[in-house]
Scaffold this motif. Structure first.
Motif, PDB file in Angstrom:
ATOM      1  N   TYR A  52       8.723   2.801  -5.549  1.00 17.92           N
ATOM      2  CA  TYR A  52       8.619   2.207  -6.882  1.00 17.92           C
ATOM      3  C   TYR A  52       9.026   3.248  -7.921  1.00 17.92           C
ATOM      4  N   LYS A  53      10.057   2.944  -8.666  1.00 21.08           N
ATOM      5  CA  LYS A  53      10.612   3.856  -9.679  1.00 21.08           C
ATOM      6  C   LYS A  53      10.845   5.236  -9.074  1.00 21.08           C
ATOM      7  N   ASP A  54      10.249   6.285  -9.649  1.00 20.72           N
ATOM      8  CA  ASP A  54      10.483   7.637  -9.146  1.00 20.72           C
ATOM      9  C   ASP A  54       9.353   8.149  -8.253  1.00 20.72           C
ATOM     10  N   PHE A  55       8.547   7.241  -7.713  1.00 24.42           N
ATOM     11  CA  PHE A  55       7.485   7.643  -6.797  1.00 24.42           C
ATOM     12  C   PHE A  55       7.255   6.565  -5.752  1.00 24.42           C
ATOM     13  N   LYS A  56       6.315   6.824  -4.862  1.00 27.44           N
ATOM     14  CA  LYS A  56       5.959   5.877  -3.806  1.00 27.44           C
ATOM     15  C   LYS A  56       4.540   5.396  -4.024  1.00 27.44           C
ATOM     16  N   LEU A  57       4.294   4.168  -3.605  1.00 26.07           N
ATOM     17  CA  LEU A  57       2.951   3.607  -3.634  1.00 26.07           C
ATOM     18  C   LEU A  57       2.448   3.481  -2.208  1.00 26.07           C
ATOM     19  N   VAL A  58       1.249   3.929  -1.974  1.00 22.16           N
ATOM     20  CA  VAL A  58       0.574   3.744  -0.694  1.00 22.16           C
ATOM     21  C   VAL A  58      -0.682   2.950  -1.013  1.00 22.16           C
ATOM     22  N   TYR A  59      -0.859   1.824  -0.332  1.00 23.37           N
ATOM     23  CA  TYR A  59      -2.019   1.002  -0.649  1.00 23.37           C
ATOM     24  C   TYR A  59      -2.675   0.514   0.638  1.00 23.37           C
ATOM     25  N   ARG A  60      -3.918   0.118   0.474  1.00 19.24           N
ATOM     26  CA  ARG A  60      -4.686  -0.410   1.596  1.00 19.24           C
ATOM     27  C   ARG A  60      -5.704  -1.394   1.047  1.00 19.24           C
ATOM     28  N   GLN A  61      -5.884  -2.502   1.740  1.00 16.54           N
ATOM     29  CA  GLN A  61      -6.831  -3.519   1.299  1.00 16.54           C
ATOM     30  C   GLN A  61      -8.108  -3.439   2.127  1.00 16.54           C
ATOM     31  N   TYR A  62      -9.233  -3.499   1.425  1.00 13.41           N
ATOM     32  CA  TYR A  62     -10.546  -3.564   2.055  1.00 13.41           C
ATOM     33  C   TYR A  62     -11.282  -4.734   1.422  1.00 13.41           C
ATOM     34  N   ALA A  63     -11.437  -5.815   2.163  1.00 11.00           N
ATOM     35  CA  ALA A  63     -12.074  -7.041   1.658  1.00 11.00           C
ATOM     36  C   ALA A  63     -11.398  -7.462   0.357  1.00 11.00           C
ATOM     37  N   ALA A  64     -12.122  -7.458  -0.749  1.00 12.99           N
ATOM     38  CA  ALA A  64     -11.562  -7.907  -2.024  1.00 12.99           C
ATOM     39  C   ALA A  64     -10.989  -6.766  -2.856  1.00 12.99           C
ATOM     40  N   LEU A  65     -11.021  -5.546  -2.347  1.00  8.45           N
ATOM     41  CA  LEU A  65     -10.534  -4.385  -3.096  1.00  8.45           C
ATOM     42  C   LEU A  65      -9.247  -3.836  -2.509  1.00  8.45           C
TER      43      LEU A  65
END
Length: 112
Positions: A52-65
């Motif tokens: 994303y743009k000039d960086f990376k996104l790392v994400y993880r889902q836990y239930a509703a968060l």
């Protein structure tokens, strides 16, 4: 290097944000909206890393968060992915089954 750390719910509301580089408040709001939209729109079958743009996104889902970390190009995505998991495990031990309400009402107790 980590640029920012976000915790958001499924409705796209930011519950916790921490920035490690100076970003103006109005730009933070726009950045968070775009980042959240990108992460929430992905299916569970898709990779948890997004360029994303000039960086990376790392994400993880836990239930509703969702926990989202913005990193630069040189950072190891798998290490950050594991960092997210370890962070959530610590919260889970601290709060005895962490929930969105715990994060919302106890942000002042958490020091990132």
């Amino acid at each position: 290097m980590i640029k920012f750390f976000l915790m958001v719910n499924k409705q796209g509301q930011t519950r916790l944000s921490r920035y490690y580089e100076h970003i103006e408040i109005n730009k933070r709001t726009m950045l968070e909206a775009e980042v959240i939209k990108n992460c929430l729109s992905r299916s569970k079958d898709q990779c948890s890393f997004i360029e994303y743009k000039d960086f990376k996104l790392v994400y993880r889902q836990y239930a509703a968060l969702f926990v989202v970390v913005g990193i630069n190009e040189t950072e190891n995505e798998m290490a950050v992915y594991e960092l997210i998991h370890n962070f959530v495990e610590v919260l889970d031990k601290y709060f005895s089954r962490v929930s969105e309400l715990d994060v919302s009402f106890s942000v002042s107790e958490i020091h990132l």
